[in-house]
Enzyme design. Structure first.
Site, mmCIF file in Angstrom:
data_model
loop_
_atom_site.group_PDB
_atom_site.id
_atom_site.type_symbol
_atom_site.label_atom_id
_atom_site.label_comp_id
_atom_site.label_asym_id
_atom_site.label_seq_id
_atom_site.Cartn_x
_atom_site.Cartn_y
_atom_site.Cartn_z
ATOM 1 C CE LYS A 1 -3.777 -2.454 2.438
ATOM 2 N NZ LYS A 1 -4.386 -2.761 3.500
ATOM 3 C CD GLN B 1 -3.363 -4.531 6.829
ATOM 4 O OE1 GLN B 1 -3.584 -3.240 6.369
ATOM 5 N NE2 GLN B 1 -3.870 -5.422 6.203
ATOM 6 C CG ASP C 1 -9.303 0.495 5.864
ATOM 7 O OD1 ASP C 1 -9.269 -0.051 4.630
ATOM 8 O OD2 ASP C 1 -8.769 0.219 6.805
HETATM 9 N N1 GUN Z 1 -6.705 -6.280 6.538
HETATM 10 C C1 GUN Z 1 -7.231 -7.170 5.538
HETATM 11 N N2 GUN Z 1 -7.925 -6.219 4.567
HETATM 12 C C2 GUN Z 1 -7.836 -4.986 5.092
HETATM 13 C C3 GUN Z 1 -8.374 -3.735 4.791
HETATM 14 O O1 GUN Z 1 -9.035 -3.489 3.610
HETATM 15 N N3 GUN Z 1 -8.035 -2.636 5.523
HETATM 16 C C4 GUN Z 1 -7.461 -2.957 6.618
HETATM 17 N N4 GUN Z 1 -7.394 -1.753 7.398
HETATM 18 N N5 GUN Z 1 -6.959 -3.848 7.115
HETATM 19 C C5 GUN Z 1 -7.252 -5.058 6.342
#
Ligand code: GUN
Length: 305
Positions: free
Chosen positions: A60, A104, A127
């Protein structure tokens, strides 16, 4: 005489669509910076050392930088106290260089995830997991603009469907899975696009016959090859959100979706592969959400996807 040719679904190339979206985000970043605004800034926060999460967070941050954004990587140890994480979030909320905050998930067990998500400034919640943003999506009017952050994977699903089908007004859509991260927000987005939406789950009765009535099937249940070919109405669009790792005979593993790909391919009108379907859309939509948050912070309107 030649055999009657079976209809074969058009594969939806999520990788190519995500690449195009990333290019549009990069162009949007250049346009924003040309107005004198600072680069959009994305902060990622990882608590602990889960190897898969480390890979996700790194990718990311790397993509954000490639698209011209500033990326801020915060790593905290597995024993980090919840109060310390909340203090970091408060600092990021107050920092004007940060437009998006991604914590995350999953977080270590001693941390209350709901409390952490609630602490993120809803305007920086790229998110779309903050209850304010969940509520906005849950109460959105048909066709109203998405001028707040929407969860990335569901947003990716709706973009792929709009690209493949155009108007979806009046189509029957079935969402298999009621998770707060995927199933429910997908259903809200499809309702916004005037679909008639049925949300189903593990206790749903006669799922196969409900599915046979659907023009759009979104499989997000987390069970490999759960949706079968004879559940699909000929010509339906099938979006497979599942990412299941299953063992193979040679002792390795391979990724399969929630839909029985080979069975569905001759029946459906459109089908997403796994990998290469919905998966690449998640991170591209995160970049899109970060640009949108930066545009809002600069007093500009959000752009269309
Ligand atoms: N862990 C797995 N997928 C995601 C996501 O889309 N956002 C976040 N913050 N954590 C994740």
């Amino acid at each position: 005489m030649a055999d009657a040719k079976l209809p074969t679904a058009k594969l939806i190339d999520g990788k190519a669509f995500a690449a195009g979206l990333q290019q549009r985000v990069a162009a949007g970043v250049r346009e924003l910076v040309a107005t004198g605004a600072p680069k959009p800034g994305l902060a990622t926060v990882l608590v602990g050392a889960d190897p898969a999460s480390q890979v996700y967070v790194r990718s990311k941050g790397k993509l954000a930088a490639e698209l011209g954004m500033a990326s801020f990587d915060h790593r905290l140890g597995p024993e980090t106290a919840e109060a310390e994480l909340l203090a970091l979030i408060a600092t990021l909320n107050a920092d004007p260089a940060i437009n998006g905050i991604l914590v995350q998930l999953p977080l270590p067990k001693h941390i209350d995830t709901a409390c952490v998500l609630l602490a993120i400034d809803p305007a920086k919640d790229v998110d779309g997991f903050h209850p304010i943003n969940v509520g906005r999506l849950g109460s959105i009017a048909a066709g109203a603009p998405l001028d707040f952050p929407v969860p990335c994977t569901p947003l990716g699903v709706s973009m792929l469907l709009q690209d493949a089908l155009g108007s979806m007004a009046g189509l029957n859509a079935i969402v298999i899975g009621r998770s707060t991260l995927v199933g429910r927000p997908v259903a809200q987005l499809l309702l916004r696009l005037d679909c008639t939406v049925t949300i189903t789950h593990s206790r749903t009765r006669d799922l196969a016959s409900l599915c046979r009535q659907a023009d759009i099937v979104v499989a997000a249940i987390g069970k490999p090859a759960f949706v079968r070919g004879d559940w699909i109405k000929p010509g339906a669009a099938v979006i497979d959100v599942g990412i299941n790792r299953i063992p193979t005979a040679d002792g390795k593993t391979r990724l399969v979706g929630d839909a029985a790909f080979a069975e569905i391919l001759p029946v459906a009108g459109h089908l997403t592969p796994v990998p290469g379907g919905v998966g690449p859309m998640t991170v591209a939509c995160l970049m899109f959400n970060t640009l949108q948050a930066a545009r809002c912070a600069a007093g500009l309107a959000v752009s269309a996807a």
